[in-house]
Design a protein around this motif. Structure first.
Motif, short mmCIF file in Angstrom:
data_model
loop_
_atom_site.label_atom_id
_atom_site.label_comp_id
_atom_site.label_asym_id
_atom_site.label_seq_id
_atom_site.Cartn_x
_atom_site.Cartn_y
_atom_site.Cartn_z
N LEU A 207 112.46 -9.52 48.86
CA LEU A 207 112.92 -9.03 50.16
C LEU A 207 111.76 -9.07 51.14
N VAL A 208 112.06 -9.35 52.38
CA VAL A 208 111.05 -9.32 53.43
C VAL A 208 111.51 -8.33 54.50
N ALA A 209 110.57 -7.51 54.95
CA ALA A 209 110.86 -6.54 56.01
C ALA A 209 110.76 -7.26 57.35
N THR A 210 111.82 -7.20 58.14
CA THR A 210 111.85 -7.94 59.40
C THR A 210 111.56 -7.06 60.61
N GLY A 211 111.57 -5.75 60.45
CA GLY A 211 111.36 -4.85 61.58
C GLY A 211 109.91 -4.77 61.99
N ARG A 212 109.49 -5.60 62.93
CA ARG A 212 108.10 -5.60 63.38
C ARG A 212 107.81 -4.47 64.37
N ASP A 213 108.83 -3.95 65.04
CA ASP A 213 108.60 -2.93 66.05
C ASP A 213 108.46 -1.53 65.44
N MET A 214 108.98 -1.30 64.25
CA MET A 214 108.86 0.02 63.63
C MET A 214 107.81 -0.01 62.53
N PRO A 215 107.17 1.12 62.25
CA PRO A 215 106.13 1.14 61.21
C PRO A 215 106.75 0.89 59.83
N PHE A 216 106.00 0.19 58.99
CA PHE A 216 106.48 -0.16 57.66
C PHE A 216 105.76 0.69 56.62
N ASP A 217 106.50 1.50 55.89
CA ASP A 217 105.96 2.32 54.82
C ASP A 217 106.53 1.80 53.50
N ARG A 218 105.72 1.02 52.78
CA ARG A 218 106.18 0.38 51.55
C ARG A 218 106.67 1.39 50.52
#
Length: 150
Positions: A88-99
């Motif tokens: 899976l790839v996270a596409t939300g670049r505008d929101m912070p990504f918490d793995r």
């Protein structure tokens, strides 16, 4: 392949010496290599079905913004069709990504995803799902080296 004593004695009774290819089915030895190394068409079909189903579920049926931002990039049998590795790839670049938070949420909905896959495919048993998450800023794909979520 080691032979037990009885089999070894029986083989020596029929020949002078035992070689590596003794006891091997000749039909397997002379088969064309391309047939043995050919990817399994049914496993690839199952991977496509699993990818489409999981992508649809993650796109909007869960109601969680962090999970809605995930997209399926690939599904491969790991090691066979009874277990699937979903990248899976996270596409939300505008929101912070918490793995860690995304992995926890994904673990919580794994059963739901597996039951959706079971409903979408026609097999007796649904495959187990393992996940690898690639963040929006992961250029070196270190998430693949870490092993992902199971």
């Amino acid at each position: 392949m080691s032979l037990d004593k009885r089999t070894r004695e029986q083989m020596l009774a029929h020949c002078d010496a035992i070689h590596e290819d003794d006891g091997v089915d000749p039909r397997e030895s002379f088969k064309l290599r391309s047939h043995r190394d050919k990817p399994d068409r049914k496993a690839q079909q199952l991977c496509r079905q699993v990818a489409e189903t999981i992508d649809q579920i993650l796109a909007g049926e869960l109601g969680d913004a962090a999970l809605n931002a995930l997209r399926v990039t690939s599904v491969v049998p790991a090691p066979d069709a009874s277990r699937m590795l979903v990248t899976l790839v996270a596409t939300g670049r505008d929101m912070p990504f918490d793995r860690a938070a995304v992995e926890q949420k994904l673990v919580a909905v794994t059963g739901l995803l597996r039951s959706a896959v079971a409903a979408a495919i026609t097999r007796r048993k649904a495959p187990n799902l393992s996940f690898v998450i690639i963040g929006p800023h992961d250029d070196d794909l270190t998430a693949l080296a870490n092993g992902g979520v199971q």
